[in-house]
Design a protein around this motif. Structure first.
Motif: not given
Ligand code: BGC
Length: 280
Positions: A109, A165-167, A172, A178, A209-210, A215-216, A270
């Motif tokens: 990211q 990803s969920v994204h 987002w 991303y 998801g998370a 990364i997060n 999510m």
């Protein structure tokens, strides 16, 4: 009454489903890639551990796979560089002769509000997350088509697992590069699945998801951040990297032989519009 979920034990036994298979996992020296590489090794696959920075961390993953009884080798390469990707696959073939499983995991990211995002930030993220997956998948597909099916190893000619990803479906804010890369992976994966199916090649995505990775960190490393994160997760726990590793084993194995072109969401709900759990 709602309950706080806890993950299955990280030491949970992984079934041996991948004996004789040769796997390459990109970005495998940390986070989700690390857990996938170790899980594939525990399931009997020999694994090439790709990384771009961090020799010691890559070696530690190699050691864990060898301790689990499989072969492992670390291969340094930048997945966004065509020549480095081709050299990595040649090295893999010298080591193991072929490839049966590619896990396209390397991703990063570089977040910024849209009007402040630089072209360099945009290109860097698209280059690694999307073009990197294209370059690796292209090499793997070439080898799968050249070699065909080897029945003693797998009923498929090859498996590609894209880490999305969920994204790929959730927009987002301040992460346009991303989210665009993950949305791109979705249709690259499905198109490749369509193209590869007649050759016995299965291509799928895991959409985490998370997950508790570097990364997060800011999304989970304080009690306040964790509590805020839980408002997005109906299952009421953060994902662990091993949650993704287990699903990768299943998708790489013949247990999932009739699955191709699927985005498998591994996200504790999510993507279930949690805000609609009450009201609406
Ligand atoms: C991102 C994480 C984020 C998660 C859920 C992932 O794809 O890399 O930073 O926590 O999606 O939003």
């Amino acid at each position: 009454m709602s309950v706080a979920a806890s993950p299955p034990s990280a030491t949970q036994v992984i079934p041996v489903l991948l004996k004789g298979q040769k796997a390459l996992v990109t970005g495998a020296n940390s986070g989700i890639g690390r857990a996938i590489a170790i899980a594939l090794g525990q399931s009997g696959a020999d694994v090439a551990v790709n990384y771009v920075d961090g020799d010691a961390a890559a070696q530690e993953v190699v050691d864990a796979i060898i301790a689990a009884g499989s072969r492992a080798v670390a291969i340094k390469a930048d997945v966004s560089d065509e020549a480095e990707v081709q050299a990595m696959f040649q090295r893999m073939y010298q080591e193991y002769g072929t490839i049966d499983i590619l896990v396209n995991n390397a991703g990063l990211q570089r977040d910024a509000p849209f009007d402040q995002m630089t072209l360099a930030q945009w290109n860097f993220v698209l280059g690694v997350n999307l073009s990197g997956q294209f370059l690796c998948a292209r090499e793997a597909l070439r080898e799968f088509k050249r070699r065909g099916i080897v029945r003693e190893v797998s009923v498929a000619a090859g498996k590609i697992i894209c880490i999305s990803s969920v994204h790929e479906v959730i927009p987002w804010s301040s992460h346009a590069n991303y989210a665009a890369s993950k949305g791109g992976i979705m249709l690259m994966m499905k198109t490749l699945a369509q193209e590869g199916a007649p050759f016995g090649v299965r291509v799928n995505s895991i959409c985490p998801g998370a997950i508790r990775t570097p990364i997060n960190t800011t999304a989970w490393d304080t009690p306040a951040a964790y509590a805020a994160l839980m408002t997005h997760i109906p299952y009421k726990r953060i994902g662990e990297p091993e949650d993704i590793g287990r699903v990768a084993v299943m998708l790489a194995s013949d247990l999932s032989d009739y699955i191709t072109g699927a985005s498998i969401f591994v996200d504790g709900g999510m993507t279930l519009y949690p805000e609609f759990a009450t009201g609406g």
